[in-house]
Design a protein around this motif. Structure first.
Motif, PDB file in Angstrom:
ATOM      1  N   ASN B   3       0.836  -1.210   0.000  1.00  0.00           N
ATOM      2  CA  ASN B   3       0.000   0.000   0.000  1.00  0.00           C
ATOM      3  C   ASN B   3       0.861   1.247   0.000  1.00  0.00           C
ATOM      4  O   ASN B   3       1.903   1.305   0.646  1.00  0.00           O
ATOM      5  N   SER B  20      -0.320   3.120  -9.280  1.00  0.00           N
ATOM      6  CA  SER B  20      -0.705   1.806  -8.748  1.00  0.00           C
ATOM      7  C   SER B  20      -0.399   0.713  -9.765  1.00  0.00           C
ATOM      8  O   SER B  20      -0.476   0.934 -10.981  1.00  0.00           O
ATOM      9  N   THR B  26      -1.010  -0.579  -4.398  1.00  0.00           N
ATOM     10  CA  THR B  26      -2.147   0.338  -4.535  1.00  0.00           C
ATOM     11  C   THR B  26      -1.862   1.624  -3.784  1.00  0.00           C
ATOM     12  O   THR B  26      -1.555   1.592  -2.587  1.00  0.00           O
ATOM     13  N   THR B 135       6.752   2.728 -12.490  1.00  0.00           N
ATOM     14  CA  THR B 135       6.143   1.879 -11.455  1.00  0.00           C
ATOM     15  C   THR B 135       7.072   0.715 -11.112  1.00  0.00           C
ATOM     16  O   THR B 135       7.119   0.263  -9.970  1.00  0.00           O
TER      17      THR B 135
END
Lengths: 223, 368
Positions: B3, B20, B26, B135
């Motif tokens: 998270n 995300s 996320t 990411t």
């Protein structure tokens, strides 16, 4: 072809930084060399200067591992290098006593070389390379036989640093330093001071049938 | 599922979604509120990563529950988190800056005191254009923090690098022991490793440096990757899941072995030819950015253009923080002559020791 003290000083500072950047000189070694450089820069257009680097605070090179598995390091010092470029027929060293020592991890001298200008009526080439030869207060440690003294061009701090870098940090010198423009320019300045008159004299010896190069470069016979 | 938290005073939902990764990470969007309240709320979520927009003080009201005298910039919040993690390292997490190019250039860049607070800085534009790459890095950052947290300041360098006994001589630096292996908070270890080992050529090499060492052009180095992937040259230690790197000493040894010679003594064209023959693949030699010749001896990638470059046709960049194990940055003459190195994104200055050569190079005739 003379070199002003300021230019020579700048050259030493460049050499110090380039060698420190490659981790060839220690921080203290680079500081020692660059301080001499800065001192000479303040002498501006002077064509004469004096240098001394004590054994207690030498130009110190970083330790390296030799192929025997042991670690050594090099220190360079000089009792005195006195440059006077007012005479053109002779290398401009009124005094030259530059030493390179190789020490082991325990700080013991493994071997020592020095570049000298012959003193007074000392027998030997005026400018020579000699093995051993401890400082005046350590004469008892000298090897018993001082000869031979090899006929060798005079070199000063900058060229000695190049010699140490090339011999003991060969890969770094070969792949990085050798072609660095600033490094080459700095070494060129050192070469001008050390080699110009020497090479000129050596060349003239080659055209003399009644004598030899060694003979004409012998102390007291230079000319 | 990992998270994260994305704090932005303007549409935090958008970049929370962009950052995300389905099934992996996320990001929860959060608007701005008074600093200590916000910090406490974020810490309460035990985030694995926090992303902050730089200018958290541009919008007041609406979802942003701050008054004009309660506003702050990202640096203040990041500093708060770092202060807390120094006494509570188990709760340390990566902090990344995600902001517009303009804010990064005009607000963040001049604010040098804030630079050390962020693990990474990404422009919002890049996040949209290179979502996969960014990411990947963010997830890698999170995983690296887990590694550093788990070893509690007693990390083994060999384990961090995923190296072997044979690598010991190449990683056994005092700086790495003190600043990474024995770091008292994960963010200290992670930042040092990322900035000094991953971001800099030295122990590990990014692809442009691999191309330079092997003397092949950057386009055809992909042909070589297949051969490199099968060897032990690829780095598989901490951060390797986010940044592709290769071991420098292993690369040198491999290249020398398969060509049967000291590859660095060869010109680019000779290296390329030797490698192509040994591997039976097609490769193109690197070409000097100065004169277009492949008869040069590249040893590094220019810090400005990334092209293979040689010492002879380059100048030293001002690089005062280079650790002993890293390569010092250099700038090729072509970038000097065209002023390309002055692009603010490069953050390059010619070192004073070579500065007097700049004007000489700018007047040189260039053949390429």
């Amino acid at each position: 072809m003379t070199v002003e003290a300021a230019d020579f000083g700048r050259a030493l500072a460049v050499i110090a930084q380039k060698l420190q950047d490659l981790d060839i000189l220690t921080h203290n070694g680079a500081l020692c060399l660059s301080e001499e450089g800065y001192r000479m820069r303040r002498m501006r257009q002077s064509l004469s200067w004096d240098v001394s680097i004590s054994r207690e605070r030498p130009i110190e090179f970083t330790p390296f591992e030799y192929r025997d598995g042991n670690t050594y390091h090099v220190e360079v010092s000089t009792e005195r290098i006195a440059v006077d470029q007012s005479q053109e027929h002779c290398p401009p060293f009124e005094a030259l006593d530059l030493a390179m020592v190789l020490l082991n991890r325990a700080g013991e001298i493994v071997h020592r070389w020095h570049i000298d200008r012959a003193n007074g009526d000392q027998a030997g080439p005026m400018f020579h390379l000699q093995y051993g030869g401890h400082d005046r207060d350590q004469r008892q440690a000298d090897i018993p036989i001082r000869e031979p003294r090899w006929n060798h061009p005079p070199i000063e701090l900058g060229l000695m640093c190049e010699l140490v870098a090339a011999n003991f940090y060969t890969e770094r010198w070969f792949t990085t330093l050798r072609e660095d423009r600033s490094w080459c320019s700095a070494i060129q300045i050192c070469q001008k001071v050390s080699y110009t008159a020497y090479v000129s004299h050596l060349s003239s010896c080659l055209n003399t049938s009644y004598s030899t190069a060694l003979s004409r470069m012998w102390n007291g016979c230079w000319g | 599922m990992l998270n994260g938290v994305m704090v932005d005073d303007d549409n935090p939902e958008l970049y929370a979604k962009i950052l995300s990764v389905r099934g992996v990470l996320t990001f929860e969007p959060m608007a701005v509120r008074p600093l200590t309240d916000l910090a406490e709320e974020i810490r309460g979520k035990s985030p694995r990563v926090v992303a902050l927009d730089y200018g958290l003080d541009d919008n007041i009201g609406g979802d942003n529950q701050v008054t004009a005298n309660q506003t702050f910039k990202a640096g203040a919040l990041a500093q708060h988190f770092r202060d807390h993690s120094s006494s509570s390292p188990d709760s340390d997490f990566p902090i990344i800056l995600v902001s517009s190019v303009d804010k990064i250039k005009h607000l963040f860049a001049p604010d040098k005191t804030a630079h050390d607070l962020f693990d990474r800085v990404y422009s919002k534009e890049d996040c949209k254009n290179d979502r996969e790459g960014i990411t990947r890095e963010v997830v890698s950052l999170v995983r690296a923090y887990e590694v550093f947290r788990d070893c509690h300041g007693k990390c083994s360098l060999e384990s961090l690098f995923n190296g072997s006994q044979d690598d010991a001589d190449f990683i056994n630096y005092q700086e790495l022991h003190l600043d990474v292996a024995q770091a008292q908070a994960p963010h200290l270890a992670a930042q040092y490793f990322l900035r000094k080992v991953i971001d800099r050529a030295g122990i590990l090499l990014p692809l442009p440096e691999v191309a330079a060492r092997l003397g092949i052009d950057r386009e055809s180095v992909s042909n070589l990757l297949h051969a490199l992937a099968g060897s032990e040259i690829g780095y598989r230690g901490v951060f390797s899941d986010g940044w592709d790197r290769w071991w420098a000493h292993r690369l040198d040894a491999w290249a020398d072995h398969i060509t049967g010679t000291k590859i660095r003594m060869l010109s680019a064209s000779e290296r390329c030819s030797a490698l192509a023959n040994a591997l039976e693949i097609e490769l193109s030699p690197a070409r000097s950015t100065w004169d277009g010749s492949s008869d040069f001896h590249p040893s590094f990638a220019c810090a400005s253009c990334g092209e293979p470059s040689d010492i002879r046709h380059s100048l030293a960049a001002f690089d005062p923080h280079a650790p002993r194990f890293s390569q010092r940055k250099r700038i090729c003459w072509a970038c000097i002559q065209t002023d390309r190195y002055l692009d603010p994104s490069h953050n390059l200055i010619v070192d004073a020791v070579d500065a007097d050569l700049v004007s000489t190079i700018q007047k040189h005739d260039r053949k390429a």
